[in-house]
Design a protein around this motif. Sequence first.
Motif, mmCIF file in Angstrom:
data_model
loop_
_atom_site.group_PDB
_atom_site.id
_atom_site.type_symbol
_atom_site.label_atom_id
_atom_site.label_comp_id
_atom_site.label_asym_id
_atom_site.label_seq_id
_atom_site.Cartn_x
_atom_site.Cartn_y
_atom_site.Cartn_z
ATOM 1 N N ARG A 1 1.154 -69.531 -37.427
ATOM 2 C CA ARG A 1 0.828 -68.135 -37.721
ATOM 3 C C ARG A 1 1.973 -67.454 -38.458
ATOM 4 N NH1 ARG A 1 -2.251 -64.889 -32.854
ATOM 5 N NH2 ARG A 1 -4.235 -65.934 -33.167
ATOM 6 N N PRO B 1 -0.461 -60.050 -30.852
ATOM 7 C CA PRO B 1 -0.431 -60.182 -29.396
ATOM 8 C C PRO B 1 -1.521 -61.153 -28.936
ATOM 9 C CG PRO B 1 -1.371 -58.059 -30.045
ATOM 10 C CD PRO B 1 -0.906 -58.729 -31.305
ATOM 11 N N LEU B 2 -1.254 -61.851 -27.842
ATOM 12 C CA LEU B 2 -2.173 -62.886 -27.360
ATOM 13 C C LEU B 2 -2.916 -62.414 -26.108
ATOM 14 C CD1 LEU B 2 0.265 -65.931 -27.575
ATOM 15 C CD2 LEU B 2 -1.392 -65.163 -29.291
ATOM 16 N N ILE B 3 -4.029 -63.047 -25.836
ATOM 17 C CA ILE B 3 -4.793 -62.754 -24.621
ATOM 18 C C ILE B 3 -4.252 -63.621 -23.482
ATOM 19 C CG2 ILE B 3 -7.074 -62.879 -23.554
ATOM 20 C CD1 ILE B 3 -8.242 -62.467 -26.415
ATOM 21 N N LEU C 1 4.427 -54.860 -27.556
ATOM 22 C CA LEU C 1 3.677 -53.672 -27.118
ATOM 23 C C LEU C 1 3.816 -53.467 -25.609
ATOM 24 C CD1 LEU C 1 0.334 -54.279 -29.029
ATOM 25 C CD2 LEU C 1 1.937 -52.415 -29.472
ATOM 26 N N VAL D 1 -1.212 -55.259 -22.539
ATOM 27 C CA VAL D 1 -1.498 -56.697 -22.556
ATOM 28 C C VAL D 1 -3.015 -56.888 -22.493
ATOM 29 C CG1 VAL D 1 -1.197 -56.909 -20.039
ATOM 30 C CG2 VAL D 1 -1.026 -58.948 -21.479
ATOM 31 N N ALA E 1 -3.450 -67.652 -24.347
ATOM 32 C CA ALA E 1 -4.167 -68.602 -25.188
ATOM 33 C C ALA E 1 -4.941 -67.929 -26.311
ATOM 34 C CB ALA E 1 -5.127 -69.446 -24.343
ATOM 35 N N LEU F 1 -12.062 -53.043 -29.903
ATOM 36 C CA LEU F 1 -11.048 -53.613 -30.797
ATOM 37 C C LEU F 1 -11.576 -54.824 -31.554
ATOM 38 C CD1 LEU F 1 -7.814 -53.423 -28.611
ATOM 39 C CD2 LEU F 1 -8.950 -51.651 -29.946
ATOM 40 N N ARG F 2 -12.496 -55.560 -30.933
ATOM 41 C CA ARG F 2 -13.090 -56.717 -31.612
ATOM 42 C C ARG F 2 -14.441 -56.991 -30.986
ATOM 43 N NH1 ARG F 2 -10.296 -62.540 -30.973
ATOM 44 N NH2 ARG F 2 -11.352 -62.532 -28.958
ATOM 45 N N GLY G 1 -5.692 -58.424 -35.703
ATOM 46 C CA GLY G 1 -5.021 -59.300 -36.649
ATOM 47 C C GLY G 1 -4.460 -58.579 -37.858
HETATM 48 P P1 AMP Z 1 -6.873 -64.528 -30.685
HETATM 49 O O1 AMP Z 1 -5.394 -64.718 -30.790
HETATM 50 O O2 AMP Z 1 -7.618 -65.162 -31.808
HETATM 51 O O3 AMP Z 1 -7.387 -64.882 -29.336
HETATM 52 O O4 AMP Z 1 -7.101 -62.955 -30.871
HETATM 53 C C1 AMP Z 1 -6.532 -62.083 -29.973
HETATM 54 C C2 AMP Z 1 -6.663 -60.701 -30.501
HETATM 55 O O5 AMP Z 1 -6.515 -59.832 -29.382
HETATM 56 C C3 AMP Z 1 -5.569 -60.279 -31.456
HETATM 57 O O6 AMP Z 1 -5.921 -60.442 -32.789
HETATM 58 C C4 AMP Z 1 -5.366 -58.821 -31.151
HETATM 59 O O7 AMP Z 1 -6.027 -58.015 -32.073
HETATM 60 C C5 AMP Z 1 -6.022 -58.602 -29.800
HETATM 61 N N1 AMP Z 1 -5.022 -58.147 -28.836
HETATM 62 C C6 AMP Z 1 -4.339 -58.903 -27.967
HETATM 63 N N2 AMP Z 1 -3.485 -58.165 -27.248
HETATM 64 C C7 AMP Z 1 -3.620 -56.895 -27.667
HETATM 65 C C8 AMP Z 1 -3.002 -55.678 -27.330
HETATM 66 N N3 AMP Z 1 -2.050 -55.607 -26.387
HETATM 67 N N4 AMP Z 1 -3.383 -54.570 -27.987
HETATM 68 C C9 AMP Z 1 -4.338 -54.655 -28.940
HETATM 69 N N5 AMP Z 1 -4.961 -55.767 -29.319
HETATM 70 C C10 AMP Z 1 -4.608 -56.887 -28.699
#
Ligand code: AMP
Length: 315
Positions: free
Chosen positions: A54, A59-61, A112, A115, A138, A191-192, A221
Amino acid sequence: MTEFAPYTPEMALKAADLLAQGGLVVVPTETVYGLAADATNDNAVARIFEAKGRPSFNPLIIHVENAAMAGEWAEISPLAEKLAAAFWPGALTLVLPRRAGTRLSRLVSAGLDTVAVRCPASGPAQAVLAALGRPFAAPSANRSGSISPTRATHAAKTLSDKVDLILDAGPCDIGVESTIIRVEGGQIYLLRPGGLSVEAIERVAGVRLEKPQWPEIQAPGMMESHYAPQARLRLDALTPSPGELFLAFGPTPENVSATRNLSPGSDLTEAAANLFNHLHELDALGDRIAVAPIPEEGLGLAINDRLRRAAAPRP
Ligand code: AMP
Ligand code: MG
């Protein structure tokens, strides 16, 4: 060497062991296959970005076993609790305030104070989380720019040799990413869009999903400024000027002392793991930071992307 194995309960234990030691594991979930790392280990999280190639730190989930585990790492408001009770485990990701004083990696949140948290329904993901006893971070298990993996073979195609273990549990049930919403007081923001419908969420929440008002999360993203220090940054500085703090990378010249060093041994993974912690600490120490040059290769691209945004003039 990457091990590719059909999912079994024993393999879930092995996956949890690898994660606890800082390894990377491809874990099946009901949305898409995830590229997992221990969410409390900055270095392991940095390896996610490296493996995905990348060019920036999104930020990650983080994935949790249940709402109780979510509450250890994030602050769950009554509205968030209601949504979690209705849709977890499932394809809903909640963006919540980080709980203060936890070991959660700052890199996970890209600096940020929020989370993103999801509780996956998939049996294999649940088994790994139960054995690990804490969240894994992940994103989707693919190289940046390639399509989302809904089978283990998709993940293997772009991540082979970059991860320790790929668990194969067949095709994903849902096959699209989770719906991400931010819960802020009594309001919810989309947000998505993803695997859980907007209508179902609004029915439970009792309020409409709003469009986010703040620019950095309008399009996942494409965030402009996830996190910017208060201090002014001067990039590509070989030495600090009087009055400047110094964020070094690699060995420092004689007579120059680093206030913090991203990686004395010039290791970009270590530098990525330290980036947000060091910026937060320097921000508390002063208002001018000189930053050493970072090579524009590998994880250096994402580090420089973040530093350039942090250094850019802002309103
Ligand atoms: P992925 O990495 O493909 O699973 O996408 C995760 C998406 O979650 C990222 O593109 C972010 O836009 C969104 N995301 C994760 N953490 C945050 C956060 N703390 N605030 C806003 N968006 C987040
Ligand atoms: Mg993705």
